[in-house]
Design a protein around this motif. Structure first.
Motif, PDB file in Angstrom:
ATOM      1  N   LEU A 286      -2.837   0.359   3.666  1.00 27.18           N
ATOM      2  CA  LEU A 286      -2.942   1.819   3.609  1.00 27.18           C
ATOM      3  C   LEU A 286      -3.098   2.303   2.172  1.00 27.18           C
ATOM      4  O   LEU A 286      -3.803   3.279   1.907  1.00 27.18           O
ATOM      5  CB  LEU A 286      -1.706   2.456   4.248  1.00 27.18           C
ATOM      6  CG  LEU A 286      -1.614   2.344   5.776  1.00 27.18           C
ATOM      7  CD1 LEU A 286      -0.239   2.766   6.263  1.00 27.18           C
ATOM      8  CD2 LEU A 286      -2.689   3.202   6.435  1.00 27.18           C
ATOM      9  N   PHE A 289      -6.714   1.817   1.313  1.00 22.02           N
ATOM     10  CA  PHE A 289      -7.500   2.861   1.968  1.00 22.02           C
ATOM     11  C   PHE A 289      -7.385   4.180   1.211  1.00 22.02           C
ATOM     12  O   PHE A 289      -8.385   4.869   0.977  1.00 22.02           O
ATOM     13  CB  PHE A 289      -7.017   3.069   3.406  1.00 22.02           C
ATOM     14  CG  PHE A 289      -7.437   1.978   4.348  1.00 22.02           C
ATOM     15  CD1 PHE A 289      -8.421   1.079   4.002  1.00 22.02           C
ATOM     16  CD2 PHE A 289      -6.824   1.845   5.581  1.00 22.02           C
ATOM     17  CE1 PHE A 289      -8.812   0.071   4.867  1.00 22.02           C
ATOM     18  CE2 PHE A 289      -7.204   0.845   6.455  1.00 22.02           C
ATOM     19  CZ  PHE A 289      -8.193  -0.048   6.097  1.00 22.02           C
ATOM     20  N   GLY A 290      -6.167   4.533   0.855  1.00 26.03           N
ATOM     21  CA  GLY A 290      -5.957   5.800   0.163  1.00 26.03           C
ATOM     22  C   GLY A 290      -6.683   5.860  -1.159  1.00 26.03           C
ATOM     23  O   GLY A 290      -7.280   6.889  -1.514  1.00 26.03           O
ATOM     24  N   GLU A 318      -6.844   4.904   9.234  1.00 28.00           N
ATOM     25  CA  GLU A 318      -5.521   5.099   8.635  1.00 28.00           C
ATOM     26  C   GLU A 318      -4.488   5.477   9.685  1.00 28.00           C
ATOM     27  O   GLU A 318      -3.351   4.982   9.664  1.00 28.00           O
ATOM     28  CB  GLU A 318      -5.592   6.185   7.561  1.00 28.00           C
ATOM     29  CG  GLU A 318      -6.145   5.718   6.241  1.00 28.00           C
ATOM     30  CD  GLU A 318      -5.892   6.731   5.145  1.00 28.00           C
ATOM     31  OE1 GLU A 318      -4.828   6.656   4.500  1.00 28.00           O
ATOM     32  OE2 GLU A 318      -6.751   7.591   4.940  1.00 28.00           O
TER      33      GLU A 318
END
Length: 664
Positions: A286, A289-290, A318
């Protein structure tokens, strides 16, 4: 979005099947319905909690609120400057409706969790003869049951506030109550054991709050995205900033919790450790991804409210990974950790009362080398230092100056606060009254002076960007707080002085003192209250930041001399006492290096007197200097006015005296 909740439940079931946490027990088995149903109810409850808290954070910090036509807009049909930048607030209204449903759902699920949780603890199937009476006894007489009952009651109050959300005031009330629901939850579970009790509680609360803000915020952002229009990019960017702080909170609190429950690296090979590794992998994924979304996807979002395909690519995966991580977290909580979190037997009276190992005998060096891992105040200290430096750097980048002396004073204040709350005064303040008074008087008298002189509010208002679309950011909330009724009330000179001196009497001569010594919540409340009380009083005397109107210099000196007299009286009273404060605590410690509790209390009185008077003298000198400078500035202003109008005021005054003499 549709697959998120089933994904969370599936991950939880798989985790339980892997660890065997839901397997039948040989003695007092509660049945498959309870063994498998309790984790599923917990998943649903945590999902409702995330949606509730995430919605409230979006309402307060991210989404533009609906704004009706202004007087200038209605008159003549003309718009004021900046009106075109304001959103219609449809997303805010939808998020308010979401929290109006998720809040009551959370409260209801917590009640179900409370009932099923008792069945699991007692090893009894749901229902049956005497089940209701046993449940009532559990909820009123057993500490775990009382915590569950308090959680349900606070959640019920929060749900009422969630339904009533209609503006920023009601949203803030709902947020305070909703986050308060997490406090009793943090006192139970694996973090409630005797080992590192306070670190575990702070870590669990921070973990739950950060996860709910991060996950719930993204889920609700997906729900309201079709209503955002041209505000989509701005809203996603603001959520991204919130998510960064939540990501850091999850990582730091998760590290603390893992350290408490694993003990050694080899524990990662246990069932608990392997599930934790899967959760860590989801967390790191995550984070990647962020970062990618913040750097690449958000800039591609349409500024005109056009296609949203890019946004769904941002959010879809997500949400599913977050859901899986939530399911794993519930399975992890149901699995026994490698390090037992039960109270340790054979502890000394000092260890039982203070809930910490007894430190070595204090020496001058140990006052600066002994530390306690306080996650809350340690994190606050770090954030205060980093954020202040970020604001200074932001001013420098745009060419604005900020005094170096104020930055140095702020960093010294933060370092002092960290030492007082995590260093020697915190370590020995649990078991010695003199060390406690050193911690207390530094918190209320010394450190606030440094914080006030650093002018953090002025810096923040200059560095934080302003919003013009109807939403509230940190700058808008800071302005609202500075000009609020509460700030005006507590910033009133008399109220600030009475709170400053009266709090000490109420605290030390009531059971509140022993409550602060024996509970983590009481200790946090003590530090927070007296830090704010000291800051408000010092701000009245020598404050630089904007805020409530400050009194004249003679009145300020009068207030200061009054508090100086009180501290002298309070210190002498402690020196003269022949009985102990909190006698059931300090009188029963039995420290190994032989501390005379009454003599130590007398030393604490001397510290109170000394630390109370020295900063007061510094404040008095500072006030005198400020008074002199103010008089000098006033004289210069009058001289400039006299030069401009040829001393008209003095001539008018002389003319008045001449008329009075003639009339006489």
């Amino acid at each position: 979005m549709v697959a998120a909740l089933p994904t969370a439940v599936l991950a939880c079931v798989l985790g339980l099947a892997f660890s065997g946490a839901a397997a039948p027990t040989l003695v007092a088995d509660s049945g498959a319905l309870v063994r498998w149903g309790l984790p599923v109810v917990t998943v649903l409850s945590e999902a409702a909690a995330a949606v509730t808290l995430g919605s409230l954070v979006l309402l307060l910090f991210v989404l533009p609120r609906p704004t009706g036509p202004r007087a200038g807009d209605r008159a003549g049909g003309r718009s004021r400057p900046g009106r075109a930048d304001r959103a219609d607030g449809a997303a805010w209204t939808l998020a308010a409706r979401v929290v109006g449903w998720s809040g009551p759902a959370w409260a209801l699920l917590l009640v179900v969790d409370m009932v099923v949780g008792y069945a699991s603890v007692a090893g009894r199937p749901l229902g049956g003869a005497g089940f209701g009476d046993e449940l009532a006894f559990y909820l009123t007489e057993i500490s775990t049951g009382r915590a569950a009952l308090v959680t349900a009651i606070v959640a019920a109050l929060a749900s009422v506030a969630c339904v009533a959300v209609a503006g920023y005031g009601t949203a803030m009330l709902a947020a305070v109550l909703s986050f308060s629901v997490l406090i009793p939850i943090a006192t139970t579970g694996h973090a409630a054991g005797a080992a590192n009790h306070e670190l575990g509680m702070s870590g669990l609360f921070g973990h739950l709050a950060s996860v709910c803000i991060w996950m719930g915020g993204l889920v609700v952002l997906c729900v309201v995205a079709p209503r955002l229009g041209r505000d989509l990019r701005a809203a996603v960017g603001r959520y991204s900033t919130v998510a960064i702080w939540a990501f850091l909170g999850v990582g730091l609190s998760g590290l603390a919790n893992a350290w408490i429950r694993l003990g050694t690296l080899s524990a990662f090979l246990t069932d608990y450790g392997l599930i934790l590794l899967a959760k860590i992998a989801a967390f790191l994924l995550l984070g990647v991804f962020g970062y990618v979304h913040r750097e690449r996807t958000i800039p591609k979002l349409p500024a005109d409210g056009g296609t949203r395909a890019v946004f769904w690519r941002l959010a879809g995966v997500e949400v599913l990974v977050m859901a899986a991580a939530t399911g794993l977290a519930v399975a992890l909580a149901a699995t026994g950790p490698p390090v037992a979190q039960e109270p340790v037997e054979g502890l000394s009276p000092a260890e039982v009362l203070s809930q910490y190992p007894v430190p070595p005998e204090p020496t001058l060096a140990r006052w600066f080398t002994e530390w306690v891992p306080d996650l809350l105040f340690g994190t606050i200290s770090l954030v205060l230092a980093v954020q202040y430096l970020r604001w200074v750097w932001r001013l420098r980048r745009r060419g604005d100056a900020w005094p170096v002396a104020r930055t140095v004073v702020w960093l010294v204040a933060v370092a002092a606060f960290a030492w007082v709350t995590c260093g020697g005064p915190a370590v020995y303040g649990r078991i010695m009254f003199s060390a406690h008074m050193l911690q207390h008087m530094s918190t209320v008298m010394v450190i606030p002076i440094l914080f006030v002189l650093a002018a953090p509010v002025t810096l923040a208002l200059r560095a934080l960007p302003a919003r013009r679309d109807g939403s509230r950011g940190p700058r808008e909330w800071l302005l609202a707080l500075v000009h609020s009724r509460a700030a005006r009330f507590f910033g009133n000179p008399l109220v600030a002085a009475l709170n400053f001196v009266g709090s000490m009497i109420v605290f030390y001569f009531t059971p509140l003192f022993e409550f602060a010594l024996t509970t983590h919540l009481g200790h946090i409340g003590m530090v927070v209250h007296f830090s704010l009380a000291g800051y408000m009083f010092v701000n009245v005397l020598i404050g630089i930041d904007p805020g409530p109107a400050r009194p004249s210099y003679p009145l300020r000196l009068l207030l200061l001399f009054g508090t100086m007299a009180f501290h002298a009286f309070f210190g002498i009273a402690l020196i003269s006492m022949t009985t102990l404060l909190a006698p059931d605590y300090f009188g029963a410690l039995g420290l190994p290096w032989g501390v005379d509790a009454l003599a130590d209390q007398e030393t604490g009185g001397e510290i109170t007197w000394g630390i109370g008077e020295v900063p007061s003298l510094i404040l008095a000198v500072s006030l005198a200097v400020a008074w002199s400078k103010d008089d000098a500035r006033t004289a210069k202003r009058l001289d400039r006015a006299a030069e401009r109008d040829d001393d008209a005021e003095l001539k008018a005054y002389n003319a008045m005296l001449e008329r009075m003499s003639k009339d006489g």
